[in-house]
Design an enzyme around this catalytic site. Structure first.
Site, PDB file in Angstrom:
ATOM      1  N   ASP A 296      -4.627 -13.536   9.838  1.00  0.00           N
ATOM      2  CA  ASP A 296      -3.542 -13.439   8.842  1.00  0.00           C
ATOM      3  C   ASP A 296      -2.325 -14.297   9.196  1.00  0.00           C
ATOM      4  O   ASP A 296      -1.189 -13.810   9.161  1.00  0.00           O
ATOM      5  CB  ASP A 296      -3.079 -11.970   8.686  1.00  0.00           C
ATOM      6  CG  ASP A 296      -4.069 -11.124   7.915  1.00  0.00           C
ATOM      7  OD1 ASP A 296      -4.968 -11.688   7.256  1.00  0.00           O
ATOM      8  OD2 ASP A 296      -3.944  -9.881   7.961  1.00  0.00           O
TER       9      ASP A 296
ATOM     10  N   ASP B  78       2.614   1.970   3.304  1.00  0.00           N
ATOM     11  CA  ASP B  78       3.606   0.999   3.786  1.00  0.00           C
ATOM     12  C   ASP B  78       5.004   1.460   3.417  1.00  0.00           C
ATOM     13  O   ASP B  78       5.952   1.234   4.156  1.00  0.00           O
ATOM     14  CB  ASP B  78       3.417  -0.384   3.142  1.00  0.00           C
ATOM     15  CG  ASP B  78       2.015  -0.912   3.286  1.00  0.00           C
ATOM     16  OD1 ASP B  78       1.353  -0.561   4.268  1.00  0.00           O
ATOM     17  OD2 ASP B  78       1.591  -1.688   2.395  1.00  0.00           O
TER      18      ASP B  78
ATOM     19  N   ASP C 115      -4.418 -13.921  -1.854  1.00  0.00           N
ATOM     20  CA  ASP C 115      -3.713 -13.527  -0.640  1.00  0.00           C
ATOM     21  C   ASP C 115      -3.595 -14.775   0.218  1.00  0.00           C
ATOM     22  O   ASP C 115      -4.576 -15.242   0.820  1.00  0.00           O
ATOM     23  CB  ASP C 115      -4.453 -12.401   0.101  1.00  0.00           C
ATOM     24  CG  ASP C 115      -3.965 -11.023  -0.346  1.00  0.00           C
ATOM     25  OD1 ASP C 115      -3.179 -10.956  -1.308  1.00  0.00           O
ATOM     26  OD2 ASP C 115      -4.362 -10.020   0.279  1.00  0.00           O
TER      27      ASP C 115
ATOM     28  N   ASP D  30      -9.600 -11.646  11.351  1.00  0.00           N
ATOM     29  CA  ASP D  30      -8.589 -11.824  10.311  1.00  0.00           C
ATOM     30  C   ASP D  30      -7.214 -11.973  10.965  1.00  0.00           C
ATOM     31  O   ASP D  30      -6.498 -10.990  11.118  1.00  0.00           O
ATOM     32  CB  ASP D  30      -8.653 -10.556   9.432  1.00  0.00           C
ATOM     33  CG  ASP D  30      -8.103 -10.774   8.037  1.00  0.00           C
ATOM     34  OD1 ASP D  30      -7.864 -11.923   7.664  1.00  0.00           O
ATOM     35  OD2 ASP D  30      -7.933  -9.766   7.321  1.00  0.00           O
TER      36      ASP D  30
ATOM     37  N   GLU E  43      -8.546 -13.943  -0.593  1.00  0.00           N
ATOM     38  CA  GLU E  43      -7.749 -14.188   0.616  1.00  0.00           C
ATOM     39  C   GLU E  43      -8.383 -15.319   1.419  1.00  0.00           C
ATOM     40  O   GLU E  43      -9.583 -15.298   1.706  1.00  0.00           O
ATOM     41  CB  GLU E  43      -7.662 -12.910   1.451  1.00  0.00           C
ATOM     42  CG  GLU E  43      -6.883 -13.131   2.737  1.00  0.00           C
ATOM     43  CD  GLU E  43      -6.472 -11.831   3.421  1.00  0.00           C
ATOM     44  OE1 GLU E  43      -6.094 -10.874   2.712  1.00  0.00           O
ATOM     45  OE2 GLU E  43      -6.533 -11.784   4.654  1.00  0.00           O
TER      46      GLU E  43
ATOM     47  N   HIS F  50       0.878  -1.177   0.000  1.00  0.00           N
ATOM     48  CA  HIS F  50       0.000   0.000   0.000  1.00  0.00           C
ATOM     49  C   HIS F  50       0.914   1.225   0.000  1.00  0.00           C
ATOM     50  O   HIS F  50       2.036   1.157   0.517  1.00  0.00           O
ATOM     51  CB  HIS F  50      -0.832   0.117   1.286  1.00  0.00           C
ATOM     52  CG  HIS F  50      -1.647  -1.066   1.671  1.00  0.00           C
ATOM     53  ND1 HIS F  50      -1.130  -2.166   2.287  1.00  0.00           N
ATOM     54  CD2 HIS F  50      -2.976  -1.292   1.556  1.00  0.00           C
ATOM     55  CE1 HIS F  50      -2.096  -3.032   2.538  1.00  0.00           C
ATOM     56  NE2 HIS F  50      -3.235  -2.537   2.105  1.00  0.00           N
TER      57      HIS F  50
ATOM     58  N   HIS G  86     -10.230 -14.292   4.587  1.00  0.00           N
ATOM     59  CA  HIS G  86     -11.477 -13.587   4.305  1.00  0.00           C
ATOM     60  C   HIS G  86     -12.562 -14.581   3.910  1.00  0.00           C
ATOM     61  O   HIS G  86     -13.740 -14.396   4.238  1.00  0.00           O
ATOM     62  CB  HIS G  86     -11.289 -12.568   3.177  1.00  0.00           C
ATOM     63  CG  HIS G  86     -10.331 -11.475   3.504  1.00  0.00           C
ATOM     64  ND1 HIS G  86     -10.068 -10.438   2.651  1.00  0.00           N
ATOM     65  CD2 HIS G  86      -9.566 -11.258   4.599  1.00  0.00           C
ATOM     66  CE1 HIS G  86      -9.184  -9.614   3.196  1.00  0.00           C
ATOM     67  NE2 HIS G  86      -8.859 -10.101   4.384  1.00  0.00           N
TER      68      HIS G  86
ATOM     69  N   GLU H 114     -10.690  -7.369  -3.736  1.00  0.00           N
ATOM     70  CA  GLU H 114     -10.413  -8.356  -2.690  1.00  0.00           C
ATOM     71  C   GLU H 114     -11.589  -8.399  -1.716  1.00  0.00           C
ATOM     72  O   GLU H 114     -11.736  -7.520  -0.868  1.00  0.00           O
ATOM     73  CB  GLU H 114      -9.116  -7.979  -1.956  1.00  0.00           C
ATOM     74  CG  GLU H 114      -8.719  -8.997  -0.900  1.00  0.00           C
ATOM     75  CD  GLU H 114      -7.415  -8.632  -0.199  1.00  0.00           C
ATOM     76  OE1 GLU H 114      -6.502  -8.067  -0.850  1.00  0.00           O
ATOM     77  OE2 GLU H 114      -7.309  -8.906   1.001  1.00  0.00           O
TER      78      GLU H 114
END
Ligand code: XLS
Ligand code: NI
Ligand code: NI
Length: 441
Positions: free
Chosen positions: A307, A102, A294, A305, A266, A99, A269, A230
């Site tokens: 991750d 980032d 993802d 989430d 993802e 992003h 998700h 996404e």
């Protein structure tokens, strides 16, 4: 300057290696089918989790120990670029994703943010010249800053819509500059908390409007990346507009965007939406909408989430099954949108986590290819739907019959015979394929 001086380039050492800093299953040059693992898997590192995040959570501050954290501001952003390209090289990773925020800090105005971004983008461009690592996708963070409190393109505030649009414009320019393969929209705050104060129709229409503007502008500047949406059902808002692939696809069709977009799916998700990862992949695949992935996994006991890095071999196998059946991911890839746990705060953990994820998908790939070569699931499915290959079934799928004729047929039936779905037998066979892959067979 080196940020990972204690680590050498990660090599493939095979399944019996005891070196934790080596690949056991991911052998980039090894052919599976007629492509190499590297060509099929197209792994990507997520910049935000690996170089920007400090591992804080809602109850605790950051724990991450990172050698670049001695810097601040733009110096920190530059140090992260250096660290990132060293990491990419040592991990031998073909792609990365980011992003805007980032890679470069937000300034006090849009102009200043863009200036910071330009500086880091040009530094990244220079590093990319000497690196094999390419940009899988970029995106704009239109959710963290307080201005996005009520959404971005779906905000009630037209100034916020304009600001979001300006950021997307910049994102497309950055993507073009760095040769991104895809451009991603994750609708961070594109959703709502309560209908009591929400004009859902206007918000959805505006979201559609922004996507059209993005498609138009990309064409105008000659940025030919694949656009990706996404989906995610909830978090941060309780109702995200891109709930899952099916609702996202309906949205895209309604607004006439389905030829310009595909999905970035993802795993975590998918499970948040109450689906399996493979369900989302299948739904996208059969509609020609599977763009990119993802790669992560949720915690089975937690409803958010998390991750986590993907290590569930059953899940990677079924995911790779869908990806291979799709004929690969095209311009997409497997981006590790995954973070080390808060307790895994040492820098080396970043390598261990990626090695675990890459090896897990390599195993999944090999097992899935075998399942496909041996037509294991094809045979099961073919057998199960035999009734549509002749007689009344063939008439139905050919569109040659109607309710009147089907009634006549049904009235003539004396007995309806169903057969077992044989789920346990199928799972047992999949286990056998997995275990044979471990044994190197
Ligand atoms: C958050 C999303 C995000 C996207 C990119 O849950 O996964 O990280 O991948 O904005
Ligand atoms: Ni993601
Ligand atoms: Ni996510």
């Amino acid at each position: 300057m080196s940020y990972f001086s204690n680590i050498d380039k990660i090599k493939y050492e095979g399944p019996t290696s005891t070196n934790p800093l080596a690949f056991k299953f991911y052998n980039p040059e090894e052919k599976v089918g007629n492509q190499t693992m590297e060509e099929i898997l197209r792994f990507g590192v997520a910049y935000w989790h690996t170089f920007t995040a400090d591992l804080s959570d809602p109850f605790g501050t950051g724990t991450a120990v990172r050698s670049w954290d001695k810097f601040t501001g733009m110096d920190l952003a530059k140090a992260r670029v250096e660290a990132a390209f060293e990491f990419f090289e040592k991990l031998n990773i073909p792609y990365f994703c980011f992003h805007d925020v980032d890679i470069a800090p937000e300034g006090s105005s849009l102009r200043e943010s863009n200036k910071n971004l330009d500086e880091i983008v040009s530094m990244i461009k220079d590093y990319m010249k000497d690196s094999k690592t390419k940009l899988l996708w970029n995106t704009m963070n239109n959710f963290t800053h307080p201005r996005f409190v009520h959404g971005a393109a779906s905000s009630n505030n037209a100034d916020v819509f304009a600001y979001s649009a300006a950021k997307v414009k910049k994102g497309l320019e950055v993507g073009k500059e760095l040769g991104a393969e895809n451009y991603v929209f994750w609708g961070g705050r594109e959703g709502y908390e309560t209908l009591l104060n929400t004009d859902m129709k206007l918000e959805l229409d505006n979201l559609g409007r922004l996507f059209h503007m993005a498609v138009d502008y990309a064409k105008e500047i000659g940025f030919d990346a694949q656009f990706l949406i996404e989906p995610k059902p909830k978090e941060p808002t309780s109702h995200q507009y891109d709930f899952d692939v099916a609702s996202g696809y309906a949205f895209l069709q309604h607004y006439g965007l389905h030829n310009d977009f595909k999905f970035n799916i993802e795993a975590n998700h998918a499970t948040l939406a109450g689906h399996t990862f493979e369900h989302e992949l299948r739904y996208a695949r059969i509609h020609g909408m599977l763009g990119s992935v993802d790669a992560n996994q949720g915690h089975p006991l937690l409803g958010w989430d998390t991750d986590e890095f993907p290590t569930d071999l059953y899940a990677t196998t079924l995911a790779m099954y869908e990806i291979l059946k799709n004929g690969g991911l095209g311009r997409g890839g497997l981006n590790f949108d995954a973070k080390v746990r808060r307790g895994s705060f040492e820098q080396d953990d970043l390598f261990h986590a990626h090695i675990a994820g890459m090896d897990s998908f390599a195993v999944g790939l090999k097992v899935a290819q075998k399942l496909i070569d041996d037509e294991v699931l094809d045979d099961v499915v073919e057998d199960r739907y035999q009734s549509y290959t002749a007689g009344i079934g063939l008439e139905i799928v050919n569109g040659n019959t109607n309710l009147r004729q089907l009634e006549e047929y049904a009235l003539g039936l004396t007995e309806i015979k169903n057969e077992s779905g044989k789920l346990e037998r199928i799972k047992s066979t999949i286990n056998q394929y997995l275990l044979r892959a471990y044994a190197g067979e």
